[in-house]
Design an enzyme around this catalytic site. Sequence first.
Site, PDB file in Angstrom:
ATOM      1  N   LYS A 117     -64.594  -4.107 -38.566  1.00 38.29           N
ATOM      2  CA  LYS A 117     -64.828  -5.226 -37.661  1.00 38.29           C
ATOM      3  C   LYS A 117     -66.329  -5.353 -37.471  1.00 38.29           C
ATOM      4  O   LYS A 117     -66.984  -4.422 -36.999  1.00 38.29           O
ATOM      5  CB  LYS A 117     -64.129  -4.976 -36.325  1.00 38.29           C
ATOM      6  CG  LYS A 117     -64.199  -6.142 -35.343  1.00 38.29           C
ATOM      7  CD  LYS A 117     -63.373  -5.818 -34.105  1.00 38.29           C
ATOM      8  CE  LYS A 117     -63.354  -6.971 -33.131  1.00 38.29           C
ATOM      9  NZ  LYS A 117     -62.543  -6.653 -31.922  1.00 38.29           N
TER      10      LYS A 117
ATOM     11  N   GLU B 284     -63.111 -17.566 -38.465  1.00 39.75           N
ATOM     12  CA  GLU B 284     -63.410 -16.134 -38.418  1.00 39.75           C
ATOM     13  C   GLU B 284     -62.329 -15.353 -39.156  1.00 39.75           C
ATOM     14  O   GLU B 284     -61.242 -15.865 -39.431  1.00 39.75           O
ATOM     15  CB  GLU B 284     -63.504 -15.654 -36.976  1.00 39.75           C
ATOM     16  CG  GLU B 284     -62.183 -15.764 -36.222  1.00 39.75           C
ATOM     17  CD  GLU B 284     -62.176 -14.922 -34.960  1.00 39.75           C
ATOM     18  OE1 GLU B 284     -62.004 -13.711 -35.090  1.00 39.75           O
ATOM     19  OE2 GLU B 284     -62.320 -15.497 -33.867  1.00 39.75           O
TER      20      GLU B 284
ATOM     21  N   LYS C 176     -60.954 -14.746 -23.209  1.00 42.80           N
ATOM     22  CA  LYS C 176     -59.744 -13.992 -22.888  1.00 42.80           C
ATOM     23  C   LYS C 176     -59.651 -13.776 -21.381  1.00 42.80           C
ATOM     24  O   LYS C 176     -60.631 -13.424 -20.722  1.00 42.80           O
ATOM     25  CB  LYS C 176     -59.742 -12.659 -23.635  1.00 42.80           C
ATOM     26  CG  LYS C 176     -59.610 -12.828 -25.137  1.00 42.80           C
ATOM     27  CD  LYS C 176     -59.626 -11.491 -25.842  1.00 42.80           C
ATOM     28  CE  LYS C 176     -59.403 -11.673 -27.335  1.00 42.80           C
ATOM     29  NZ  LYS C 176     -60.496 -12.401 -27.995  1.00 42.80           N
TER      30      LYS C 176
ATOM     31  N   VAL D 294     -66.641 -13.421 -33.619  1.00 46.10           N
ATOM     32  CA  VAL D 294     -67.229 -14.715 -33.250  1.00 46.10           C
ATOM     33  C   VAL D 294     -68.733 -14.717 -33.491  1.00 46.10           C
ATOM     34  O   VAL D 294     -69.285 -15.656 -34.077  1.00 46.10           O
ATOM     35  CB  VAL D 294     -66.918 -15.051 -31.777  1.00 46.10           C
ATOM     36  CG1 VAL D 294     -67.772 -16.227 -31.293  1.00 46.10           C
ATOM     37  CG2 VAL D 294     -65.437 -15.383 -31.607  1.00 46.10           C
TER      38      VAL D 294
ATOM     39  N   ASP E 144     -71.176  -4.545 -19.110  1.00 46.39           N
ATOM     40  CA  ASP E 144     -70.558  -4.804 -20.403  1.00 46.39           C
ATOM     41  C   ASP E 144     -70.417  -6.313 -20.594  1.00 46.39           C
ATOM     42  O   ASP E 144     -69.696  -6.974 -19.849  1.00 46.39           O
ATOM     43  CB  ASP E 144     -69.192  -4.113 -20.460  1.00 46.39           C
ATOM     44  CG  ASP E 144     -68.606  -4.107 -21.863  1.00 46.39           C
ATOM     45  OD1 ASP E 144     -69.219  -4.698 -22.769  1.00 46.39           O
ATOM     46  OD2 ASP E 144     -67.539  -3.499 -22.051  1.00 46.39           O
TER      47      ASP E 144
ATOM     48  N   SER F  65     -70.190  -9.394 -23.820  1.00 45.89           N
ATOM     49  CA  SER F  65     -70.033  -9.644 -25.243  1.00 45.89           C
ATOM     50  C   SER F  65     -71.330 -10.149 -25.870  1.00 45.89           C
ATOM     51  O   SER F  65     -72.063 -10.950 -25.279  1.00 45.89           O
ATOM     52  CB  SER F  65     -68.929 -10.681 -25.470  1.00 45.89           C
ATOM     53  OG  SER F  65     -68.899 -11.086 -26.826  1.00 45.89           O
ATOM     54  N   ALA F  66     -71.564  -9.686 -27.095  1.00 45.23           N
ATOM     55  CA  ALA F  66     -72.719 -10.173 -27.856  1.00 45.23           C
ATOM     56  C   ALA F  66     -72.572 -11.641 -28.232  1.00 45.23           C
ATOM     57  O   ALA F  66     -73.553 -12.288 -28.618  1.00 45.23           O
ATOM     58  CB  ALA F  66     -72.892  -9.337 -29.121  1.00 45.23           C
ATOM     59  N   ASP F  67     -71.344 -12.168 -28.105  1.00 49.61           N
ATOM     60  CA  ASP F  67     -71.124 -13.586 -28.423  1.00 49.61           C
ATOM     61  C   ASP F  67     -72.056 -14.486 -27.624  1.00 49.61           C
ATOM     62  O   ASP F  67     -72.578 -15.484 -28.141  1.00 49.61           O
ATOM     63  CB  ASP F  67     -69.682 -13.996 -28.109  1.00 49.61           C
ATOM     64  CG  ASP F  67     -68.644 -13.333 -28.988  1.00 49.61           C
ATOM     65  OD1 ASP F  67     -69.031 -12.645 -29.950  1.00 49.61           O
ATOM     66  OD2 ASP F  67     -67.441 -13.497 -28.698  1.00 49.61           O
TER      67      ASP F  67
END
Length: 311
Positions: A92, A31, A165, A112, A144, A146-148
């Site tokens: 980003k 990445e 994280k 990612v 909330d 992550s779109a990951d």
Amino acid sequence: MPQNSPEPYEPVLSAEVRSALHTGLPVVALESTIIAHGLPRPRNLSVARELEGLVRSAGAVPATVAVLDGRALVGLCEDQLERVAEDPAVRKLGHRDLAPALAAGASGATTVSATTFLAARAGVGVFATGGLGGVHREWAADQDESADLRLLARTGITVVCAGIKSILDVPATLQRLETLGVCVVGYGTGHFPGFYLSSSGEPVDWTVRSPEEVVEVIRAREALGGPASALIVANPVAEADQLDPALHDRVLAEALDACRERGISGQGVTPFLLDQLMRRTGGASLEANLAAVRRNVTLAARIAVTATDTP
């Protein structure tokens, strides 16, 4: 470096990556957000070169992914790598941002989700990163996530990471990955890594102990068929390189309290917590992050080489 693409919005492979994929050589995707947004200048460029060097030293070809001037690039030449590292206008980009970025002729570093999508689209089967996004704390209040996670649930690629994280909700993220059908294996560990920490304390169901065992899992998944989803190889940072657990827990708890006191919520939480960890650990969190990334990149390259060598 000469590059070409038959369609304006298709990923553009560098000559080196295109040749490697054509001839069956191992390739590892990297990445670019860590270069553009994760590290201070000028160290970010030296780290970018170092990570590509680690891939090469293991016998594979690095494919750093980014978007420049509306072209999705899989594999960067030196000038392009320097631009990603040095241009403050580089945005980003997550997976959802790719189409408008390409249409607008914009430039951006890939997260990612965007890297996963573009690497798989180009035919790269192994991707190394630091940590994944996940389910955020207080999800019940703000939902909330992550779109990951959803992208990994529908993209067939092997991702080597150091977990998620530790500022996120690790148990909820593991539950979400299970619900989405994403396979997680611990590399040499029975516990999911904690990114800055070698262990989050949460168990994993399966453990692999060598690149060969990872490749066997990949082969079994290919033979079984079924819905495409990622294989997450959770590779812990070495205990000698991890952030001191007591310091980590204290700083994180105090930073979470500060979030509540200041009314910081939603998308503002993650950058605030990461900044607090960096400042209040004297940069030790950054060094643990880099140690994890180096370890992941090396393992990913070994997996890619083994997969190429395995009939």
